[in-house]
Design a protein around this motif. Sequence first.
Motif, mmCIF file in Angstrom:
data_model
loop_
_atom_site.group_PDB
_atom_site.id
_atom_site.type_symbol
_atom_site.label_atom_id
_atom_site.label_comp_id
_atom_site.label_asym_id
_atom_site.label_seq_id
_atom_site.Cartn_x
_atom_site.Cartn_y
_atom_site.Cartn_z
ATOM 1 N N LYS A 62 0.827 -1.216 0.000
ATOM 2 C CA LYS A 62 0.000 0.000 0.000
ATOM 3 C C LYS A 62 0.858 1.261 0.000
ATOM 4 C CE LYS A 62 -0.813 0.177 5.070
ATOM 5 N NZ LYS A 62 -1.870 0.218 6.111
ATOM 6 N N THR A 63 2.116 1.124 -0.410
ATOM 7 C CA THR A 63 3.064 2.245 -0.373
ATOM 8 C C THR A 63 3.403 2.706 -1.774
ATOM 9 O OG1 THR A 63 4.026 1.369 1.663
ATOM 10 C CG2 THR A 63 5.324 2.998 0.468
ATOM 11 N N ARG A 64 3.498 4.014 -1.941
ATOM 12 C CA ARG A 64 3.885 4.624 -3.226
ATOM 13 C C ARG A 64 5.093 5.531 -2.996
ATOM 14 N NH1 ARG A 64 1.041 5.856 -8.075
ATOM 15 N NH2 ARG A 64 -0.261 4.090 -7.468
ATOM 16 N N VAL A 65 6.053 5.482 -3.916
ATOM 17 C CA VAL A 65 7.207 6.387 -3.868
ATOM 18 C C VAL A 65 6.863 7.656 -4.636
ATOM 19 C CG1 VAL A 65 9.638 6.712 -4.428
ATOM 20 C CG2 VAL A 65 8.816 4.455 -3.748
ATOM 21 N N ILE A 66 6.977 8.808 -4.001
ATOM 22 C CA ILE A 66 6.767 10.098 -4.659
ATOM 23 C C ILE A 66 8.000 10.954 -4.393
ATOM 24 C CG2 ILE A 66 5.368 12.195 -4.788
ATOM 25 C CD1 ILE A 66 2.984 10.544 -3.860
ATOM 26 N N PHE A 67 8.762 11.219 -5.430
ATOM 27 C CA PHE A 67 9.986 11.984 -5.270
ATOM 28 C C PHE A 67 9.676 13.458 -5.023
ATOM 29 C CE2 PHE A 67 12.804 8.603 -6.191
ATOM 30 C CZ PHE A 67 12.231 7.836 -7.180
ATOM 31 N N GLN A 68 10.468 14.067 -4.165
ATOM 32 C CA GLN A 68 10.362 15.501 -3.940
ATOM 33 C C GLN A 68 10.962 16.255 -5.127
ATOM 34 O OE1 GLN A 68 8.265 16.016 -1.603
ATOM 35 N NE2 GLN A 68 9.364 16.580 0.248
ATOM 36 N N SER A 69 10.620 17.509 -5.245
ATOM 37 C CA SER A 69 11.210 18.351 -6.293
ATOM 38 C C SER A 69 11.590 19.684 -5.669
ATOM 39 C CB SER A 69 10.223 18.566 -7.442
ATOM 40 O OG SER A 69 9.153 19.382 -7.015
ATOM 41 N N ALA A 70 12.233 20.510 -6.463
ATOM 42 C CA ALA A 70 12.628 21.838 -5.993
ATOM 43 C C ALA A 70 12.470 22.825 -7.140
ATOM 44 C CB ALA A 70 14.073 21.825 -5.506
ATOM 45 N N PRO A 71 12.285 24.113 -6.842
ATOM 46 C CA PRO A 71 12.184 25.107 -7.914
ATOM 47 C C PRO A 71 13.450 25.140 -8.758
ATOM 48 C CG PRO A 71 11.484 26.037 -5.813
ATOM 49 C CD PRO A 71 12.103 24.712 -5.510
ATOM 50 N N VAL A 72 13.292 25.431 -10.036
ATOM 51 C CA VAL A 72 14.434 25.566 -10.932
ATOM 52 C C VAL A 72 15.155 26.879 -10.632
ATOM 53 C CG1 VAL A 72 15.164 25.741 -13.340
ATOM 54 C CG2 VAL A 72 13.267 24.227 -12.704
ATOM 55 N N LEU A 73 16.457 26.807 -10.413
ATOM 56 C CA LEU A 73 17.240 28.002 -10.105
ATOM 57 C C LEU A 73 18.108 28.386 -11.302
ATOM 58 C CD1 LEU A 73 18.476 27.089 -6.502
ATOM 59 C CD2 LEU A 73 16.484 28.451 -7.138
ATOM 60 N N LYS A 74 18.340 29.677 -11.463
ATOM 61 C CA LYS A 74 19.239 30.124 -12.510
ATOM 62 C C LYS A 74 20.671 29.760 -12.140
ATOM 63 C CE LYS A 74 16.408 34.084 -13.919
ATOM 64 N NZ LYS A 74 16.368 35.571 -14.086
ATOM 65 N N PRO A 75 21.488 29.327 -13.097
ATOM 66 C CA PRO A 75 22.882 28.980 -12.801
ATOM 67 C C PRO A 75 23.617 30.171 -12.195
ATOM 68 C CG PRO A 75 22.263 28.207 -14.982
ATOM 69 C CD PRO A 75 21.143 29.090 -14.513
ATOM 70 N N ALA A 76 24.377 29.923 -11.156
ATOM 71 C CA ALA A 76 25.137 30.987 -10.498
ATOM 72 C C ALA A 76 26.522 31.114 -11.130
ATOM 73 C CB ALA A 76 25.277 30.691 -9.007
ATOM 74 N N HIS A 77 27.076 32.304 -11.034
ATOM 75 C CA HIS A 77 28.439 32.515 -11.525
ATOM 76 C C HIS A 77 29.420 31.807 -10.606
ATOM 77 C CE1 HIS A 77 32.002 34.405 -13.184
ATOM 78 N NE2 HIS A 77 32.346 34.773 -11.947
ATOM 79 N N LYS A 78 30.303 31.017 -11.165
ATOM 80 C CA LYS A 78 31.263 30.254 -10.380
ATOM 81 C C LYS A 78 32.669 30.795 -10.614
ATOM 82 C CE LYS A 78 28.437 26.071 -10.612
ATOM 83 N NZ LYS A 78 28.384 24.653 -11.045
ATOM 84 N N SER A 79 33.332 31.063 -9.527
ATOM 85 C CA SER A 79 34.699 31.574 -9.611
ATOM 86 C C SER A 79 35.645 30.482 -10.104
ATOM 87 C CB SER A 79 35.150 32.061 -8.228
ATOM 88 O OG SER A 79 36.528 32.372 -8.251
ATOM 89 N N SER A 80 36.566 30.874 -10.945
ATOM 90 C CA SER A 80 37.596 29.933 -11.403
ATOM 91 C C SER A 80 38.790 29.924 -10.468
ATOM 92 C CB SER A 80 38.044 30.310 -12.825
ATOM 93 O OG SER A 80 38.575 31.631 -12.841
ATOM 94 N N GLN A 81 38.779 30.822 -9.466
ATOM 95 C CA GLN A 81 39.903 30.955 -8.547
ATOM 96 C C GLN A 81 39.663 30.239 -7.219
ATOM 97 O OE1 GLN A 81 42.642 32.522 -9.738
ATOM 98 N NE2 GLN A 81 41.457 32.771 -11.629
#
Length: 230
Positions: free
Chosen positions: A185-204
């Motif tokens: 009697k169990t069902r798996v329902i995965f959680q989700s999250a809002p889509v975020l804009k990619p953040a700027h990542k430092s190369s340093q």
Amino acid sequence: MSASDSNSRPAPRIRGESSECGAARLPADGKRTSGEPGEESAAESEAKRVFLRSKVLKSIVLVSPAMRGANNGNWHTAQRWSKFLSGHCDTELVKSWPPAAGCSSAAARAPQAMIALHARRSADSIHAWAKACPEKPLIVVLTGTDLYRDIQDDADAQKSLALASHLVVLQEAGMQALPQPWRSKTRVIFQSAPVLKPAHKSSQRFRAVMVGHLRGEKDPLTFMQAAAQV
């Protein structure tokens, strides 16, 4: 259900933790386009079909042991689910059921189904619903604390498993933590999250952040041990 039917449904109501019966309304989600922040996942769409059975259910009470003031994982899950479901039925988010005597809210009128987060912490509401409305759906959503601690030795949590008409786990391995009799009697329902804009990542520099309720049972040292290997 037609688009006009969905749009005419009221937004979910939230009954606060005080003894008052007043309900605060959340804004309805409305239509979303693909990729828009807050878009529900395919699994959450499936949850609607499971819970609502097309047009059968018109009202649901959603029980959460934590409300807005706690601002924790249980609250965010409950709030998110209530907003998704509100486009299809009258949904009320409460901390406990039944409501206080004299309350005129929708929950007081015994909705057609209950969704309860947490088998142990919502046990009183789960047991009360099963006694008062034995013929109506009782969906218990199991948290990690339920699966990996409470259902092992807590009598209230174990009784909640037995009383539920449906159980929900949030990841596939959770099914294996359940006693064999309850898996059907169990069902798996995965959680989700809002889509975020990619953040700027430092190369340093390499920067990382750990977000969560860092209790001992979450083993927060795992993150630090992993970071030491980078």
